[in-house]
Design a protein around this motif. Structure first.
Motif, PDB file in Angstrom:
ATOM      1  N   LYS A  83       0.858  -1.188   0.000  1.00 42.58           N
ATOM      2  CA  LYS A  83       0.000   0.000   0.000  1.00 42.58           C
ATOM      3  C   LYS A  83       0.891   1.233   0.000  1.00 42.58           C
ATOM      4  CE  LYS A  83      -4.167  -2.073   1.842  1.00 42.58           C
ATOM      5  NZ  LYS A  83      -3.605  -3.411   2.195  1.00 42.58           N
ATOM      6  N   GLY A  84       1.265   1.704   1.178  1.00 41.07           N
ATOM      7  CA  GLY A  84       2.068   2.928   1.209  1.00 41.07           C
ATOM      8  C   GLY A  84       3.530   2.721   1.555  1.00 41.07           C
ATOM      9  N   GLY A  85       3.906   1.476   1.887  1.00 41.16           N
ATOM     10  CA  GLY A  85       5.288   1.231   2.298  1.00 41.16           C
ATOM     11  C   GLY A  85       5.443   1.093   3.805  1.00 41.16           C
ATOM     12  N   ARG A  86       4.304   1.209   4.511  1.00 35.92           N
ATOM     13  CA  ARG A  86       4.285   0.934   5.958  1.00 35.92           C
ATOM     14  C   ARG A  86       3.109  -0.012   6.147  1.00 35.92           C
ATOM     15  NH1 ARG A  86       8.220   3.110   5.352  1.00 35.92           N
ATOM     16  NH2 ARG A  86       9.228   4.903   6.321  1.00 35.92           N
ATOM     17  N   ASP A  87       3.277  -1.210   5.662  1.00 37.10           N
ATOM     18  CA  ASP A  87       2.098  -2.060   5.472  1.00 37.10           C
ATOM     19  C   ASP A  87       2.058  -3.250   6.415  1.00 37.10           C
ATOM     20  OD1 ASP A  87       1.395  -0.289   3.504  1.00 37.10           O
ATOM     21  OD2 ASP A  87       2.489  -1.382   1.961  1.00 37.10           O
ATOM     22  N   VAL A  88       0.865  -3.506   6.919  1.00 39.01           N
ATOM     23  CA  VAL A  88       0.715  -4.578   7.899  1.00 39.01           C
ATOM     24  C   VAL A  88      -0.112  -5.721   7.318  1.00 39.01           C
ATOM     25  CG1 VAL A  88       0.987  -3.134   9.935  1.00 39.01           C
ATOM     26  CG2 VAL A  88      -1.280  -3.423   8.919  1.00 39.01           C
ATOM     27  N   TYR A  89       0.101  -6.881   7.884  1.00 41.12           N
ATOM     28  CA  TYR A  89      -0.598  -8.066   7.412  1.00 41.12           C
ATOM     29  C   TYR A  89      -0.825  -8.993   8.589  1.00 41.12           C
ATOM     30  CZ  TYR A  89      -1.826 -11.939   4.326  1.00 41.12           C
ATOM     31  OH  TYR A  89      -2.482 -12.940   3.694  1.00 41.12           O
ATOM     32  N   GLU A  90      -2.089  -9.328   8.852  1.00 41.02           N
ATOM     33  CA  GLU A  90      -2.378 -10.175  10.008  1.00 41.02           C
ATOM     34  C   GLU A  90      -2.229 -11.648   9.665  1.00 41.02           C
ATOM     35  OE1 GLU A  90      -6.299  -9.846  11.733  1.00 41.02           O
ATOM     36  OE2 GLU A  90      -5.655 -10.850  13.574  1.00 41.02           O
ATOM     37  N   LEU A  91      -1.555 -12.380  10.544  1.00 40.06           N
ATOM     38  CA  LEU A  91      -1.374 -13.824  10.369  1.00 40.06           C
ATOM     39  C   LEU A  91      -2.520 -14.516  11.095  1.00 40.06           C
ATOM     40  CD1 LEU A  91       2.438 -13.775  11.102  1.00 40.06           C
ATOM     41  CD2 LEU A  91       1.326 -13.844   8.857  1.00 40.06           C
ATOM     42  N   LYS A  92      -3.487 -14.988  10.315  1.00 40.35           N
ATOM     43  CA  LYS A  92      -4.729 -15.470  10.917  1.00 40.35           C
ATOM     44  C   LYS A  92      -4.771 -16.973  11.103  1.00 40.35           C
ATOM     45  CE  LYS A  92      -7.576 -11.665   9.278  1.00 40.35           C
ATOM     46  NZ  LYS A  92      -8.490 -11.216   8.232  1.00 40.35           N
ATOM     47  N   GLU A  93      -3.874 -17.694  10.424  1.00 40.17           N
ATOM     48  CA  GLU A  93      -3.930 -19.158  10.491  1.00 40.17           C
ATOM     49  C   GLU A  93      -2.567 -19.742  10.853  1.00 40.17           C
ATOM     50  OE1 GLU A  93      -5.637 -20.792   6.793  1.00 40.17           O
ATOM     51  OE2 GLU A  93      -6.375 -18.761   6.473  1.00 40.17           O
ATOM     52  N   ALA A  94      -2.629 -20.925  11.470  1.00 42.33           N
ATOM     53  CA  ALA A  94      -1.395 -21.649  11.761  1.00 42.33           C
ATOM     54  C   ALA A  94      -0.999 -22.420  10.508  1.00 42.33           C
ATOM     55  CB  ALA A  94      -1.605 -22.603  12.935  1.00 42.33           C
ATOM     56  N   ARG A  95      -0.140 -21.817   9.715  1.00 42.23           N
ATOM     57  CA  ARG A  95       0.321 -22.465   8.479  1.00 42.23           C
ATOM     58  C   ARG A  95       1.567 -21.731   8.005  1.00 42.23           C
ATOM     59  NH1 ARG A  95      -1.069 -19.085   3.947  1.00 42.23           N
ATOM     60  NH2 ARG A  95      -2.885 -17.761   4.299  1.00 42.23           N
ATOM     61  N   SER A  96       2.094 -22.161   6.856  1.00 46.74           N
ATOM     62  CA  SER A  96       3.225 -21.454   6.270  1.00 46.74           C
ATOM     63  C   SER A  96       2.724 -20.304   5.413  1.00 46.74           C
ATOM     64  CB  SER A  96       4.050 -22.397   5.408  1.00 46.74           C
ATOM     65  OG  SER A  96       4.586 -23.423   6.204  1.00 46.74           O
ATOM     66  N   TYR A  97       3.421 -19.204   5.483  1.00 45.53           N
ATOM     67  CA  TYR A  97       3.120 -18.046   4.638  1.00 45.53           C
ATOM     68  C   TYR A  97       4.376 -17.719   3.834  1.00 45.53           C
ATOM     69  CZ  TYR A  97      -1.077 -16.734   7.378  1.00 45.53           C
ATOM     70  OH  TYR A  97      -2.301 -16.694   7.999  1.00 45.53           O
ATOM     71  N   TYR A  98       4.162 -17.281   2.596  1.00 46.85           N
ATOM     72  CA  TYR A  98       5.298 -16.942   1.732  1.00 46.85           C
ATOM     73  C   TYR A  98       5.098 -15.553   1.136  1.00 46.85           C
ATOM     74  CZ  TYR A  98       5.836 -21.971   2.102  1.00 46.85           C
ATOM     75  OH  TYR A  98       5.968 -23.250   2.600  1.00 46.85           O
ATOM     76  N   PHE A  99       6.140 -14.752   1.179  1.00 41.30           N
ATOM     77  CA  PHE A  99       6.066 -13.400   0.636  1.00 41.30           C
ATOM     78  C   PHE A  99       7.282 -13.160  -0.248  1.00 41.30           C
ATOM     79  CE2 PHE A  99       4.178 -13.568   4.839  1.00 41.30           C
ATOM     80  CZ  PHE A  99       2.926 -12.993   4.643  1.00 41.30           C
ATOM     81  N   ILE A 100       7.069 -12.427  -1.320  1.00 40.76           N
ATOM     82  CA  ILE A 100       8.204 -12.052  -2.174  1.00 40.76           C
ATOM     83  C   ILE A 100       8.049 -10.593  -2.618  1.00 40.76           C
ATOM     84  CG2 ILE A 100       8.503 -14.399  -3.093  1.00 40.76           C
ATOM     85  CD1 ILE A 100       7.244 -13.398  -5.726  1.00 40.76           C
ATOM     86  N   CYS A 101       9.176 -10.050  -3.041  1.00 47.91           N
ATOM     87  CA  CYS A 101       9.148  -8.769  -3.736  1.00 47.91           C
ATOM     88  C   CYS A 101       9.142  -9.119  -5.221  1.00 47.91           C
ATOM     89  CB  CYS A 101      10.382  -7.947  -3.389  1.00 47.91           C
ATOM     90  SG  CYS A 101      10.545  -6.449  -4.390  1.00 47.91           S
ATOM     91  N   SER A 102       8.252  -8.491  -5.995  1.00 48.89           N
ATOM     92  CA  SER A 102       8.112  -8.885  -7.398  1.00 48.89           C
ATOM     93  C   SER A 102       9.014  -8.070  -8.322  1.00 48.89           C
ATOM     94  CB  SER A 102       6.664  -8.723  -7.847  1.00 48.89           C
ATOM     95  OG  SER A 102       6.377  -7.355  -8.065  1.00 48.89           O
ATOM     96  N   LYS A 103       9.830  -7.196  -7.766  1.00 52.32           N
ATOM     97  CA  LYS A 103      10.564  -6.254  -8.616  1.00 52.32           C
ATOM     98  C   LYS A 103      11.970  -6.713  -8.968  1.00 52.32           C
ATOM     99  CE  LYS A 103       7.385  -2.866  -7.691  1.00 52.32           C
ATOM    100  NZ  LYS A 103       6.684  -1.976  -8.595  1.00 52.32           N
ATOM    101  N   GLY A 104      12.232  -8.014  -8.876  1.00 53.94           N
ATOM    102  CA  GLY A 104      13.524  -8.534  -9.308  1.00 53.94           C
ATOM    103  C   GLY A 104      14.496  -8.810  -8.171  1.00 53.94           C
ATOM    104  N   TYR A 105      14.174  -8.313  -6.984  1.00 55.52           N
ATOM    105  CA  TYR A 105      15.113  -8.480  -5.864  1.00 55.52           C
ATOM    106  C   TYR A 105      14.916  -9.795  -5.123  1.00 55.52           C
ATOM    107  CZ  TYR A 105      15.595  -3.529  -6.802  1.00 55.52           C
ATOM    108  OH  TYR A 105      15.794  -2.332  -7.426  1.00 55.52           O
ATOM    109  N   CYS A 106      13.879 -10.508  -5.503  1.00 59.33           N
ATOM    110  CA  CYS A 106      13.570 -11.782  -4.851  1.00 59.33           C
ATOM    111  C   CYS A 106      14.745 -12.748  -4.965  1.00 59.33           C
ATOM    112  CB  CYS A 106      12.313 -12.370  -5.482  1.00 59.33           C
ATOM    113  SG  CYS A 106      11.871 -14.008  -4.894  1.00 59.33           S
ATOM    114  N   TYR A 107      15.397 -12.734  -6.143  1.00 56.73           N
ATOM    115  CA  TYR A 107      16.505 -13.664  -6.370  1.00 56.73           C
ATOM    116  C   TYR A 107      17.680 -13.388  -5.431  1.00 56.73           C
ATOM    117  CZ  TYR A 107      13.821 -14.585 -10.569  1.00 56.73           C
ATOM    118  OH  TYR A 107      12.793 -14.904 -11.431  1.00 56.73           O
ATOM    119  N   GLY A 108      17.812 -12.148  -5.013  1.00 59.00           N
ATOM    120  CA  GLY A 108      18.882 -11.775  -4.083  1.00 59.00           C
ATOM    121  C   GLY A 108      18.534 -12.025  -2.632  1.00 59.00           C
ATOM    122  N   GLY A 109      17.331 -12.552  -2.375  1.00 58.18           N
ATOM    123  CA  GLY A 109      16.968 -12.896  -0.999  1.00 58.18           C
ATOM    124  C   GLY A 109      15.772 -12.143  -0.462  1.00 58.18           C
TER     125      GLY A 109
END
Ligand SMILES: *[C@@H]1O[C@H](CO)[C@@H](O)[C@H](O)[C@H]1NC(C)=O
Ligand SMILES: *[C@@H]1O[C@H](CO)[C@@H](O)[C@H](O)[C@H]1NC(C)=O
Ligand SMILES: *[C@@H]1O[C@H](CO)[C@@H](O)[C@H](O)[C@H]1NC(C)=O
Length: 172
Positions: free
Chosen positions: A91-117
Motif C-alpha cells: 500500500k504505502g510502504g508501511r504495510d501490515v498483514y495479520e497472520l490469521k492461520e497456523a500455516r506457512s506463509y510466503y512473501f516475495i518482492c516482485s521487482k527482481g530483488y527476490c533472487y537476491g533474498g
C-alpha cells in the motif's frame, strides 16, 4: 440499579475484556528488524531467529517506489514468480498483514530483488509459549519493550481509561 445501567456496565466490562485479551496477544513483528523490507537481506536467516503466532501482524517497512510485497504460494516463492499471487500487501510502504492461520506463509518482492533474498517464508504457530520468567525490578517495564515486536503501551493506556470510566460508572 435500573436496567439500562446494568446494560451499560456489561458493555464496559465486555469492551475492557476484549481490549485486554487483544492486547495480550496482538504483536507487531517488524520484518527485517531495523533494516525493514529491503534488497540484499537474507530473510531466511532473519525468520529463523523469530517466532510467529496466530494474531501477530507482520509490519513491512519499505520504499514503495522500488519494492512491493506479495503473498504467494510455496512454488512461486521458491521460483520468485509473482504471477497468480495470493495477496498484494503493498500500500504505502508501511504495510501490515495479520497472520490469521497456523500455516506457512510466503512473501516475495516482485521487482527482481527476490533472487537476491528479498523473499520471506514463515511458519505460523498456534499460540505463544509460556511467558518468560518475570525479570527483576526495573527491568520489568523495560522487558515490555524488548524484542523487535511488542507494542502494548497504547492498548494498556486505553484499557486503563476504560477501567477508570468503568469504576466511575459503578460508583456513581
Ligand atoms: C540465507 O541464509 C540461509 C541460512 O543461513 C542460507 O541457507 C541461505 O543460503 C542464505 N541465502 C542467501 C540468498 O544467501
Ligand atoms: C502455486 O501456484 C501455481 C500457479 O498458480 C501452481 O502451478 C502451483 O502448483 C502452486 N503451488 C502450490 C504449492 O500450491
Ligand atoms: C499492488 O498494489 C499496489 C498498490 O495498490 C499497486 O501499485 C501494485 O501495482 C500492485 N501490484 C500488483 C502486482 O498487482
Amino acid at each position: 440499579m435500573n436496567q439500562s445501567k446494568d446494560v451499560n456496565v456489561i458493555m464496559w466490562v465486555t469492551m475492557l475484556v476484549m481490549i485486554m485479551v487483544h492486547g495480550a496477544i496482538a504483536r507487531r513483528v517488524y520484518v527485517g528488524g531495523n533494516q525493514g523490507w529491503n534488497k540484499d537481506i537474507n530473510y531466511t536467516l532473519w525468520a529463523s531467529q523469530e517466532n510467529f503466532y496466530i494474531g501477530d501482524w507482520l509490519y513491512f517497512r519499505f520504499d514503495k517506489n522500488y519494492f512491493d510485497v506479495l503473498e504467494v504460494n510455496q512454488t512461486n516463492y521458491e521460483n520468485c514468480n509473482p504471477n497468480n499471487f495470493i495477496a498484494n500487501i503493498t500500500k504505502g510502504g508501511r504495510d501490515v498483514y495479520e497472520l490469521k492461520e497456523a500455516r506457512s506463509y510466503y512473501f516475495i518482492c516482485s521487482k527482481g530483488y527476490c533472487y537476491g533474498g528479498m523473499k520471506l517464508a514463515i511458519n505460523v504457530k498456534n499460540s505463544s509459549p509460556l511467558p518468560a520468567p518475570p525479570p527483576q525490578g526495573n527491568n520489568a517495564i523495560a522487558s515490555l519493550y524488548s524484542g523487535s515486536m511488542i507494542n502494548i503501551m497504547p492498548i494498556f493506556i486505553l484499557a486503563m481509561s476504560f477501567l477508570f470510566f468503568f469504576l466511575l460508572k459503578v460508583c456513581y
